[in-house]
Design a protein around this motif. Structure first.
Motif, short mmCIF file in Angstrom:
data_model
loop_
_atom_site.label_atom_id
_atom_site.label_comp_id
_atom_site.label_asym_id
_atom_site.label_seq_id
_atom_site.Cartn_x
_atom_site.Cartn_y
_atom_site.Cartn_z
N LEU A 52 0.85 -1.19 0.00
CA LEU A 52 0.00 0.00 0.00
C LEU A 52 0.89 1.23 0.00
CD1 LEU A 52 -2.68 -0.98 2.69
CD2 LEU A 52 -3.04 -0.83 0.21
N PRO A 53 0.47 2.36 -0.62
CA PRO A 53 -0.73 2.49 -1.45
C PRO A 53 -0.47 1.98 -2.87
CG PRO A 53 0.40 4.58 -1.36
CD PRO A 53 1.20 3.63 -0.48
N CYS A 54 -1.52 1.74 -3.62
CA CYS A 54 -1.42 1.27 -5.00
C CYS A 54 -2.13 2.27 -5.91
CB CYS A 54 -2.07 -0.10 -5.12
SG CYS A 54 -2.25 -0.70 -6.82
N ALA A 55 -1.47 2.64 -7.00
CA ALA A 55 -2.03 3.66 -7.89
C ALA A 55 -3.10 3.12 -8.84
CB ALA A 55 -0.91 4.30 -8.71
N LYS A 56 -3.18 1.80 -9.01
CA LYS A 56 -4.12 1.24 -9.99
C LYS A 56 -5.15 0.31 -9.38
CE LYS A 56 -1.21 1.45 -14.15
NZ LYS A 56 -0.67 0.65 -15.29
N GLY A 57 -5.05 0.02 -8.11
CA GLY A 57 -6.07 -0.77 -7.43
C GLY A 57 -6.27 -2.15 -8.03
N ASP A 58 -7.50 -2.41 -8.49
CA ASP A 58 -7.86 -3.75 -9.00
C ASP A 58 -7.03 -4.15 -10.21
OD1 ASP A 58 -9.71 -4.00 -7.02
OD2 ASP A 58 -11.46 -3.53 -8.27
N ILE A 59 -6.57 -3.19 -10.98
CA ILE A 59 -5.77 -3.54 -12.17
C ILE A 59 -4.48 -4.26 -11.75
CG2 ILE A 59 -4.45 -2.60 -14.11
CD1 ILE A 59 -6.51 -0.35 -14.29
N CYS A 60 -3.85 -3.77 -10.71
CA CYS A 60 -2.64 -4.43 -10.21
C CYS A 60 -2.97 -5.81 -9.65
CB CYS A 60 -1.99 -3.57 -9.12
SG CYS A 60 -1.12 -2.12 -9.76
N LEU B 191 3.39 -8.19 -15.58
CA LEU B 191 3.39 -7.32 -14.40
C LEU B 191 3.89 -5.92 -14.73
CD1 LEU B 191 4.76 -9.84 -11.73
CD2 LEU B 191 2.40 -9.00 -11.94
N LEU B 192 4.95 -5.84 -15.54
CA LEU B 192 5.49 -4.54 -15.92
C LEU B 192 4.48 -3.74 -16.72
CD1 LEU B 192 7.87 -2.55 -16.11
CD2 LEU B 192 8.65 -3.81 -18.13
N GLU B 193 3.76 -4.43 -17.58
CA GLU B 193 2.80 -3.74 -18.46
C GLU B 193 1.57 -3.24 -17.71
OE1 GLU B 193 0.10 -4.68 -22.47
OE2 GLU B 193 1.58 -6.12 -21.76
N ASN B 194 1.15 -3.98 -16.68
CA ASN B 194 -0.15 -3.68 -16.08
C ASN B 194 -0.09 -3.11 -14.67
OD1 ASN B 194 -2.09 -4.80 -18.17
ND2 ASN B 194 -0.81 -6.60 -17.82
N CYS B 195 0.96 -3.34 -13.93
CA CYS B 195 1.04 -2.85 -12.55
C CYS B 195 1.52 -1.41 -12.50
CB CYS B 195 1.97 -3.73 -11.73
SG CYS B 195 1.34 -5.37 -11.38
N CYS B 196 1.14 -0.71 -11.44
CA CYS B 196 1.70 0.63 -11.21
C CYS B 196 3.18 0.49 -10.84
CB CYS B 196 0.93 1.36 -10.12
SG CYS B 196 1.13 0.68 -8.46
N VAL B 197 3.93 1.58 -10.95
CA VAL B 197 5.37 1.54 -10.71
C VAL B 197 5.67 1.09 -9.28
CG1 VAL B 197 7.46 2.92 -10.54
CG2 VAL B 197 5.87 3.30 -12.43
N GLY B 198 4.91 1.62 -8.32
CA GLY B 198 5.15 1.27 -6.92
C GLY B 198 4.96 -0.22 -6.67
N CYS B 199 3.90 -0.79 -7.21
CA CYS B 199 3.65 -2.22 -7.02
C CYS B 199 4.72 -3.06 -7.71
CB CYS B 199 2.26 -2.59 -7.56
SG CYS B 199 0.91 -2.23 -6.41
#
Length: 326
Positions: free
Chosen positions: A233-241, A277-285
């Motif tokens: 936490l926190p996550c910039a994309k929520g369910d997408i990640c 994961l690189l394509e769909n996750c936010c940078v922080g995740c």
């Protein structure tokens, strides 16, 4: 069919100006006893005894019979009498030659060849995760570049590591040998040779092979646990990640079901989870996932000696350093 047991000269190791004939199995070598004595205290003691008048000779030279395999003595003598045959790492060498030379140099106490052989093996059976990763399945062994039968290779290393007290080679060897496949398990337990050389597990190592395979297979859950962990936490994309991680987890599970393993240290790379994961996750995740996965891999590596019933890596690395120092 009759077998010809007539002793045969090994022409490349038959030096007409030398005064000693050595026989191993049905192979004959004419070499310098003085050179052997200078290299090996065992040969020095062996050759110091006076020959009786009726001692066996060939071409006027006294004969010494050795109980070793001819393939081992051939490689061993070539390493002693031909400086270009078995060069130091990173020179390309044959894996079977390393086994022969280590076996004989340990037995006959030729320390410089023992160290050289152990260095070659140590680079291919490393003691650190960074060295393991740097290998990327490469090897400096000419004859096992394309060998699929990793089973007999690892068994040969395990057997010789026990004989020569090179225990730091064992964790990587047992990791490479680990399997949950019935056919591979049966092959490992029935293996007796590798390319004409001994390759068999002792009763204790047979049991260790089976138990370590089980323990290592359980570590696959540890290495993928980061994909379903919700602590980030926190996550910039929520369910997408979250969805990206679940898809990656499904990829890994599909890969596990189709591969003869276990391979926890390589699992996520071989299952190709990182592109998604690189394509769909936010940078922080994504950064958190990489860091968490790296820590899990290091933890697995640190557990390998204990799984193999060995001291921890620092003690094995000290043993290695002591054995390889000039």
């Amino acid at each position: 069919m009759d077998v010809d047991n007539t002793p045969t000269r090994v022409e490349e190791l038959w030096f007409s100006d030398s005064g000693l004939v050595v026989q191993a199995e049905q192979s004959l070598f004419r070499v310098s006893g003085a050179v052997l004595a200078a290299r090996s205290p065992i040969f020095k003691d062996m050759l110091s005894f006076m020959q009786p008048p009726d001692a066996e000779t060939i071409d006027g030279c006294p004969v010494v019979r050795l109980p070793d395999l001819a393939i081992d003595i051939t490689c061993f003598f070539r390493a002693i009498f031909d400086s270009s045959f078995f060069e130091s790492y990173p020179a390309q060498v044959d894996f079977v030659d390393v086994l022969s030379i280590l076996r004989c140099s340990d037995k006959y106490e030729v320390e410089y060849l023992r160290r050289r052989a152990l260095v070659h093996l140590s680079y291919n059976f490393p003691t650190t995760l960074s060295a393991f990763d740097a290998q990327e399945s490469s090897t400096n062994f000419d004859d096992i570049q394309d060998v699929d039968d990793r089973t007999s290779v690892c068994i040969a290393v395990i057997q010789l590591a026990r004989q020569t007290n090179a225990l730091w080679l064992l964790p990587k060897a047992f990791y490479e040998l680990a399997t949950t496949d019935n056919e591979t398990i049966r092959g490992a337990l029935q293996c007796t040779t590798f390319n004409g050389q001994p390759a068999t597990l002792s009763a204790n190592d047979e049991m260790l092979f089976l138990t370590s395979s089980l323990h290592i297979s359980r570590l696959e859950g540890d290495v993928v646990s980061f994909l379903h962990c919700t602590n980030r936490l926190p996550c910039a994309k929520g369910d997408i990640c979250s969805i990206a991680r679940l898809r990656a987890l499904a990829q890994v599970q599909t890969y596990i079901s189709n591969v003869v393993g276990p391979i926890p240290l390589d699992l996520c790379e071989l299952a190709s989870v990182w592109d998604g994961l690189l394509e769909n996750c936010c940078v922080g995740c994504y950064v958190w996932l990489q860091d968490t996965h790296a820590r899990a891999r290091q933890s697995i590596w640190d557990k390998l000696p204990g799984i193999c019933e060995l001291p921890p890596w620092p003690e094995l690395e000290k043993m290695k350093a002591d054995a390889l120092k000039d």
